[in-house]
Motif scaffolding. Sequence first.
Motif, mmCIF file in Angstrom:
data_model
loop_
_atom_site.group_PDB
_atom_site.id
_atom_site.type_symbol
_atom_site.label_atom_id
_atom_site.label_comp_id
_atom_site.label_asym_id
_atom_site.label_seq_id
_atom_site.Cartn_x
_atom_site.Cartn_y
_atom_site.Cartn_z
ATOM 1 N N PRO A 8 0.732 -1.308 -0.014
ATOM 2 C CA PRO A 8 0.138 -0.285 -0.203
ATOM 3 C C PRO A 8 0.566 1.540 -0.194
ATOM 4 O O PRO A 8 1.876 1.472 0.373
ATOM 5 C CB PRO A 8 -0.884 -0.127 1.167
ATOM 6 C CG PRO A 8 0.112 -0.526 2.468
ATOM 7 C CD PRO A 8 0.739 -1.984 1.203
ATOM 8 N N VAL A 9 0.720 2.009 -0.603
ATOM 9 C CA VAL A 9 0.717 3.756 -1.021
ATOM 10 C C VAL A 9 -0.156 4.635 -0.136
ATOM 11 O O VAL A 9 -1.584 4.429 -1.257
ATOM 12 C CB VAL A 9 1.512 4.041 -2.031
ATOM 13 C CG1 VAL A 9 1.487 5.550 -2.335
ATOM 14 C CG2 VAL A 9 2.794 2.360 -2.618
ATOM 15 N N THR A 10 0.805 5.649 0.848
ATOM 16 C CA THR A 10 0.078 6.793 1.066
ATOM 17 C C THR A 10 0.638 8.226 0.573
ATOM 18 O O THR A 10 1.738 8.154 0.525
ATOM 19 C CB THR A 10 -0.544 7.479 2.048
ATOM 20 O OG1 THR A 10 -0.960 5.758 3.326
ATOM 21 C CG2 THR A 10 -1.449 8.414 2.998
ATOM 22 N N ILE A 11 -0.216 9.006 -0.213
ATOM 23 C CA ILE A 11 -0.257 9.762 -1.285
ATOM 24 C C ILE A 11 -0.094 11.176 -0.155
ATOM 25 O O ILE A 11 -1.784 11.840 0.225
ATOM 26 C CB ILE A 11 -0.527 10.231 -2.248
ATOM 27 C CG1 ILE A 11 -0.085 9.269 -3.968
ATOM 28 C CG2 ILE A 11 -0.348 11.918 -3.293
ATOM 29 C CD1 ILE A 11 -0.420 8.492 -5.090
ATOM 30 N N VAL A 12 0.708 11.713 0.123
ATOM 31 C CA VAL A 12 -0.247 12.847 1.268
ATOM 32 C C VAL A 12 0.670 14.426 0.429
ATOM 33 O O VAL A 12 1.735 14.663 0.107
ATOM 34 C CB VAL A 12 1.723 12.949 2.177
ATOM 35 C CG1 VAL A 12 0.848 14.124 3.363
ATOM 36 C CG2 VAL A 12 1.288 11.628 2.604
ATOM 37 N N THR A 13 -0.445 15.418 0.184
ATOM 38 C CA THR A 13 -0.345 15.768 -1.003
ATOM 39 C C THR A 13 -1.205 17.334 0.259
ATOM 40 O O THR A 13 -1.417 16.832 1.133
ATOM 41 C CB THR A 13 -1.449 16.346 -1.879
ATOM 42 O OG1 THR A 13 -1.220 17.176 -2.969
ATOM 43 C CG2 THR A 13 -2.900 15.900 -2.206
ATOM 44 N N ASN A 41 9.115 14.228 -2.624
ATOM 45 C CA ASN A 41 8.929 15.649 -3.783
ATOM 46 C C ASN A 41 9.500 16.863 -3.920
ATOM 47 O O ASN A 41 8.401 17.716 -2.663
ATOM 48 C CB ASN A 41 8.006 15.036 -4.760
ATOM 49 C CG ASN A 41 8.333 15.808 -6.299
ATOM 50 O OD1 ASN A 41 7.645 16.144 -6.344
ATOM 51 N ND2 ASN A 41 9.331 15.948 -6.699
ATOM 52 N N GLU A 42 10.788 17.549 -3.690
ATOM 53 C CA GLU A 42 10.859 18.518 -3.533
ATOM 54 C C GLU A 42 10.573 19.826 -5.259
ATOM 55 O O GLU A 42 10.624 19.113 -5.881
ATOM 56 C CB GLU A 42 12.194 19.162 -2.843
ATOM 57 C CG GLU A 42 12.677 18.186 -1.982
ATOM 58 C CD GLU A 42 12.147 19.411 -0.600
ATOM 59 O OE1 GLU A 42 10.937 20.119 -0.705
ATOM 60 O OE2 GLU A 42 12.810 19.605 -0.080
ATOM 61 N N PHE A 43 10.133 20.679 -4.750
ATOM 62 C CA PHE A 43 10.001 21.855 -5.737
ATOM 63 C C PHE A 43 11.420 22.966 -4.978
ATOM 64 O O PHE A 43 11.281 23.174 -4.801
ATOM 65 C CB PHE A 43 8.525 22.492 -5.367
ATOM 66 C CG PHE A 43 8.522 23.212 -6.988
ATOM 67 C CD1 PHE A 43 8.768 24.781 -6.836
ATOM 68 C CD2 PHE A 43 8.099 23.108 -8.587
ATOM 69 C CE1 PHE A 43 8.567 25.633 -7.451
ATOM 70 C CE2 PHE A 43 8.048 23.521 -8.961
ATOM 71 C CZ PHE A 43 8.109 25.918 -8.565
ATOM 72 N N ILE A 101 4.289 8.909 0.047
ATOM 73 C CA ILE A 101 4.726 9.724 -0.845
ATOM 74 C C ILE A 101 4.300 10.865 -0.683
ATOM 75 O O ILE A 101 3.595 11.777 -0.461
ATOM 76 C CB ILE A 101 4.475 9.379 -2.154
ATOM 77 C CG1 ILE A 101 4.678 7.731 -2.983
ATOM 78 C CG2 ILE A 101 4.466 10.310 -3.488
ATOM 79 C CD1 ILE A 101 4.467 7.472 -3.841
ATOM 80 N N GLU A 102 5.546 11.709 -0.103
ATOM 81 C CA GLU A 102 5.391 13.429 0.088
ATOM 82 C C GLU A 102 4.844 14.138 -1.544
ATOM 83 O O GLU A 102 6.512 14.293 -2.206
ATOM 84 C CB GLU A 102 6.286 13.827 0.422
ATOM 85 C CG GLU A 102 5.825 15.648 1.291
ATOM 86 C CD GLU A 102 6.291 15.895 2.470
ATOM 87 O OE1 GLU A 102 7.098 17.196 1.948
ATOM 88 O OE2 GLU A 102 7.891 15.310 3.310
#
Length: 345
Positions: A8-13, A41-43, A101-102
């Motif tokens: 399982p993958v949790t996407i944190v947006t 994931n950096e911007f 995943i951030e």
Amino acid sequence: MTDLAKVPVTIVTGFLGAGKTTLIRHLIQNAGGRRLAVVVNEFGTLGVDGEILKSCAIPDCPAENIVELANGCICCTVADDFIPTVERLLALEPRPDHILIETSGLALPKPLLKAFDWPAIRSRITVDGVLALADAEAVAEGRFAPDLVALEAQRAADPGIDHETPLAEVFEDQLACADMVLLTKIDLAGPEGVAAARAVIAAEAPRPVPVVEIREGAIDPRVILGLGAAAEDDLAARPSHHDGEDDHEHEDFDSIVVTFGEIADPAELVARIERLAREHKVLRVKGYAAVSGKPMRLLVQAVGARVRHQYDRPWRAGEPRGTALVAIAEHDDVRPDAFRAVLAG
């Protein structure tokens, strides 16, 4: 978990400064026996969040399980960055029980969801859930969307008018993809602000989603992990402003890195960042500073004119002491020379 089970993958947006890293840090420290892996994931070109999280590594989430992708939007670099990264994490021994995943604060979550349909990983992972973090104080003040009543009245009068800003579209797309909204900074918003933020979220979300109030990223992992949403199979229920487009661009936003030497006084740097937000509409500043006479490095995180700073670790032997700050703004507001003049003095 058997070898045949999907990980399982949790996407944190969530928007800039909403508290994504703080939440993930809490999950790392309260994993409940789960073996976690994290993709950040950096911007911008200067990584901050990844190093913050690695400093919190524990046996169930060692530093090698925390991967930082700083080459651009994660959903725009699927083949080059995201898929290989996920494959490397799935090859770890022992294999992670759950991947977090951030996303960048500027990322659109739906294109990332589509990436989970890639043949190389579809049979091996599933999107357990999408968490959208929302800063209650900022949402209550209408920073990420225009006045909803006025907007709808104008649309009714002239459907050709569109007063939505790029920030509003990002915020709405994040809400539209969410399985749960986590409302942060509730202490700053106060009861009336929290109620106003909840009203905005209810108006913007295309379907009812649970809204949970949290403080400093603290929440029982059982509430947000194990949702079983299989979001990659539910894309039609998660509308986006960019549906129908093959790609999306981030030309609405830009970032620059400002580097200079040591500073004498953290309070003076805070004042400069506040001025940058007021005079140049900078959305986010984050990075590190070297303070004269101090052996510790100063971590700086700012959302608009709200600045936080703390000493995070000693400067390492042989590490050049200096200051490096990422400043993020809407594309048309980026003025590199002006930014440098304000920050560096």
